[in-house]
Design a protein around this motif. Structure first.
Motif, PDB file in Angstrom:
ATOM      1  N   SER A  79       0.873  -1.138   0.079  1.00  0.00           N
ATOM      2  CA  SER A  79       0.020  -0.001  -0.065  1.00  0.00           C
ATOM      3  C   SER A  79       0.855   1.151  -0.218  1.00  0.00           C
ATOM      4  N   GLN A  80       1.918   1.150   0.764  1.00  0.00           N
ATOM      5  CA  GLN A  80       2.931   2.475   0.874  1.00  0.00           C
ATOM      6  C   GLN A  80       3.576   2.551  -0.417  1.00  0.00           C
ATOM      7  N   LEU A  81       3.909   1.656  -1.076  1.00  0.00           N
ATOM      8  CA  LEU A  81       4.517   1.593  -2.629  1.00  0.00           C
ATOM      9  C   LEU A  81       3.495   2.353  -3.385  1.00  0.00           C
ATOM     10  N   VAL A  82       2.342   1.692  -3.437  1.00  0.00           N
ATOM     11  CA  VAL A  82       1.367   2.044  -4.438  1.00  0.00           C
ATOM     12  C   VAL A  82       0.914   3.571  -4.235  1.00  0.00           C
ATOM     13  N   LEU A  83       0.690   3.994  -2.841  1.00  0.00           N
ATOM     14  CA  LEU A  83       0.634   5.348  -2.485  1.00  0.00           C
ATOM     15  C   LEU A  83       1.644   6.324  -3.221  1.00  0.00           C
ATOM     16  N   HIS A  84       2.852   5.915  -2.994  1.00  0.00           N
ATOM     17  CA  HIS A  84       4.211   6.482  -3.373  1.00  0.00           C
ATOM     18  C   HIS A  84       3.754   7.016  -4.751  1.00  0.00           C
ATOM     19  N   ILE A  85       3.688   5.848  -5.709  1.00  0.00           N
ATOM     20  CA  ILE A  85       3.499   5.745  -6.978  1.00  0.00           C
ATOM     21  C   ILE A  85       2.123   6.814  -7.384  1.00  0.00           C
ATOM     22  N   ARG A  86       1.138   6.552  -6.701  1.00  0.00           N
ATOM     23  CA  ARG A  86      -0.164   7.326  -6.920  1.00  0.00           C
ATOM     24  C   ARG A  86       0.130   8.964  -6.605  1.00  0.00           C
ATOM     25  N   GLN A  87       1.000   9.276  -5.654  1.00  0.00           N
ATOM     26  CA  GLN A  87       1.187  10.477  -5.196  1.00  0.00           C
ATOM     27  C   GLN A  87       1.774  11.252  -6.428  1.00  0.00           C
ATOM     28  N   GLY A  88       2.688  10.757  -7.017  1.00  0.00           N
ATOM     29  CA  GLY A  88       3.520  11.089  -8.131  1.00  0.00           C
ATOM     30  C   GLY A  88       2.599  11.355  -9.478  1.00  0.00           C
TER      31      GLY A  88
END
Ligand SMILES: [Zn+2]
Length: 152
Positions: A79-88
């Motif tokens: 979730s943390q990794l996907v959130l990081h990608i999403r925020q970009g």
């Protein structure tokens, strides 16, 4: 040096027609700028003096697709990794098209690498490092190059 997704459909040495041992490869789900990928890239710069970094995304990336989706159930780390990608990727609340996002994400990752590391930034500024974001498409078996990333 290549930062790519962990997806097994993206065989780095075969795509670049090189032998095993010819490339310094960093992989994670979604070819993201993480502390781990950044540390490995910095090692490649300092210890191996590598002058070219390809940030390679790919068509049908599950991590990027998850970042584009409204609701997905993932483990805390993922979730943390996907959130990081999403925020970009996300600008406001605009829905994301995964096909466009897989092309945009490598460019954003390249910019994040430059913005997150003084060493990477210095090497790019001096011309000692070129970062080339790209996207591999399965449909045509080709790599689409997005243009070198600079600090300017
Ligand atoms: Zn992927």
């Amino acid at each position: 040096m290549v930062l790519s997704c962990s997806d097994s459909r993206v065989p780095i040495e075969l795509l670049f027609d090189v032998g095993f041992g010819d490339l310094f490869v960093i992989r994670n789900a979604g070819n993201a700028c993480t502390e781990g990928s950044l540390a490995s890239i910095e090692y490649g710069l300092e210890a191996l003096n590598i002058s070219l970094l390809v940030v390679l995304g790919h068509q049908g990336c599950g991590a990027v697709a998850a970042a584009c989706a409204d609701h997905v159930s993932l483990s805390p780390s993922l979730s943390q990794l996907v959130l990081h990608i999403r925020q970009g990727l996300v600008k406001g609340a605009v829905p994301l098209d995964p096909d466009l996002a897989v092309r945009r994400h490598p460019v954003l990752t390249a910019q994040q690498l430059i913005g997150s590391s003084q060493l990477v930034q210095d090497r790019v500024n001096s011309g000692a490092l070129v970062i080339e974001p790209a996207c591999y498409t399965f449909d045509h078996g080709k790599i689409e190059w997005m243009g070198s990333t600079s600090t300017a």
